[in-house]
Design an enzyme around this catalytic site. Structure first.
Site: not given
Ligand code: GBH
Length: 467
Positions: A164, A371
């Protein structure tokens, strides 16, 4: 009953170094940006830090035994750059010893190691030289990749460069919610490009050294216009799709940045970071694409009404936005169930996404869902079990969605639940539990949750998707 997934379909679970290992300063490991950032007051909820996490560094054999009990076919983990090359100076044999023991333990248990080189934990020493805004960091990453391959390449077959990059560029350098906590849109774009370059350079060196399965994991979303009749919302969805999805996919798959993205971010002079030859390096062949998906994004170009649901991000401060060049985007609430992260539950989004990827990018390699999972506030019951019915339902429904996508022609070869263990959930600290295994943060005791038991049944083929 047997499941209908193709033979060889890989069932796994995922973690990341900074979220589980602990031992933050043992055997030569130095600070990563997450160690340093977590010490900044207010950065992480409750002042939690990854210092101890779930002590996986000392409990690794027991954790692999748990994986075996669950019947995992594969385990996706990340290596810590600050452990392998502390301060990015010399190669730390002791740090590599840990991963070498982990890999041996996995192979003994018949579990395929699925290694990620970067899950957000840059050595703090490199951040002090500009971090990902410094082009040189991409070359340092290439050296780190080679060092890990040198020690593990005889046993590890699956190599992922980045997890990511969206989060470690836009959220870390512009949104400021993740380490290093900077809030500079132009710096975030530099970070984005330099992570792409690092991916390409590492892919090149891994290939040269003999790696045969190399990929990257992206978090991809369906950008849904809140009101499909409103032009502003349609434009908002296009902008989010450009910045969240295509900015990451297209340089790798097509060797170019999307033209509309370049326009959206033009005011930050993004193109100054892109040097001649970079895109050829970035477009190096990959053998698989990892897809992380938790929820869709319902997006609007209109301001939210005053009474709209407030954001639940722990470190939210006005003026911070990871939506570089599209800072006006808003995310109205839809009538859908939500997890403890306040993320929408809509399993059909995963089906749509996987099918769409194959159709829109015919040259994509096979996909793996690297994931998917959910946080809920589960508790240990009096009977000593964790009856996490909501997580169980979430996982089943998303596995159904993967099966449906495969039926519609998507080339999906595996599925990894996030996460094996409850762990350090970044800016949320230990407050959000994603594990299919419960961890008691006081005693470090592990209990397989009902969702874990159900996942084991699915892996064993005792569960047919409910189509
Ligand atoms: C994953 O990312 C990670 O790889 C992992 O480490 C983590 O623990 C897991 O998910 C659970 O969170 O800026 O308000 O639009 C999370 C995916 C996608 C979460 C983008 C935050 C943006 C929020 N992310 N999202 S915002």
């Amino acid at each position: 009953m047997t499941n209908t997934f193709p033979p060889g379909f890989l069932w796994g679970s995922a973690t990341a170094a900074a979220q589980i290992e602990g031992a933050a300063h043992e055997d030569g490991k130095e600070d990563s940006i997450w160690d340093a950032y977590a010490r900044v007051p207010g950065a992480v909820a409750n002042g939690h830090t990854p210092e101890v996490a779930v002590d996986h560094y000392h409990r690794m054999p027991q954790d692999v035994a748990l994986m075996k009990r669950l019947g995992l076919g594969s385990y996706r983990f990340s290596t810590s750059w600050a452990r392998v090359k502390p301060g990015d100076r010399f190669v730390n044999g002791k740090g590599l010893d840990f991963y070498s023991r982990l890999v041996d333990e996995l192979l003994d248990a018949d579990i395929l190691p699925w290694l990620t080189l970067y899950h957000w934990d840059l050595p703090q020493a490199l951040e002090e030289k500009g971090g990902w805004t410094n082009r040189d960091t991409a070359y340092r990453f290439q050296d780190y990749a080679a060092a890990v391959y040198d020690r593990l390449g005889d046993r590890v077959q699956h190599w992922t460069t980045f997890n990511e990059p969206l989060c470690s560029s836009l959220i870390g350098y512009a949104g400021g919610e993740h380490a290093p906590g900077r809030q500079e849109p132009r710096a975030a774009l530099a970070a984005l490009h330099h992570q792409h370059l690092a991916h390409g350079l590492a892919t090149g060196v891994l290939r040269e050294l003999g790696a045969q399965n190399i990929g990257i994991t992206l978090n991809l979303t369906n950008a849904i216009p809140d009101d499909p009749e409103d032009e502003r919302d349609v434009d908002a969805a296009r902008r989010l799709d450009a910045l969240w999805n295509r900015a990451f996919l297209e340089p790798i798959v097509l060797g170019r940045y999307p033209a509309d993205l370049l326009e959206d971010v033009a005011k930050y002079r993004f193109e100054e970071f892109v040097q001649q030859g970079d895109l050829e390096i970035i477009a190096a062949l990959i053998d698989f694409l990892g897809v992380n998906h938790y929820h869709d994004d319902n997006v609007s170009g209109r301001p939210l009404p005053e009474n709209a649901r407030p954001s639940l991000r722990p470190t939210d401060k006005p003026g911070r936005s990871p939506f570089v060049g599209s800072e006006h985007l808003t995310f109205p609430t839809r009538r859908l169930p939500r997890t403890a992260m306040d993320w929408e539950v809509n399993p059909d989004g995963l089906r749509t996404l996987l099918v769409r990827l194959g159709r829109e990018y015919p040259t994509l390699p096979p996909l793996y869902v690297t994931e998917n999972g959910a946080a809920y506030d589960d508790e240990v019951s009096e009977d000593g079990h964790v009856h996490d019915a909501q997580r169980t339902a979430y996982i089943r429904a998303h596995i159904d969605a993967v099966a449906a996508a495969i039926d519609e022609g998507a080339d999906v070869r595996g599925y990894f639940v996030w996460s094996l263990l409850d762990n350090f959930e970044w800016a949320w600290g230990y407050n959000k539990r994603f594990g299919i295994v419960r961890v008691d943060y006081r005693t470090q005791e592990r209990i397989i949750k009902d969702s874990g038991l159900e996942y084991a049944r699915i892996i064993a083929g005792e569960y047919a998707p409910s189509r």
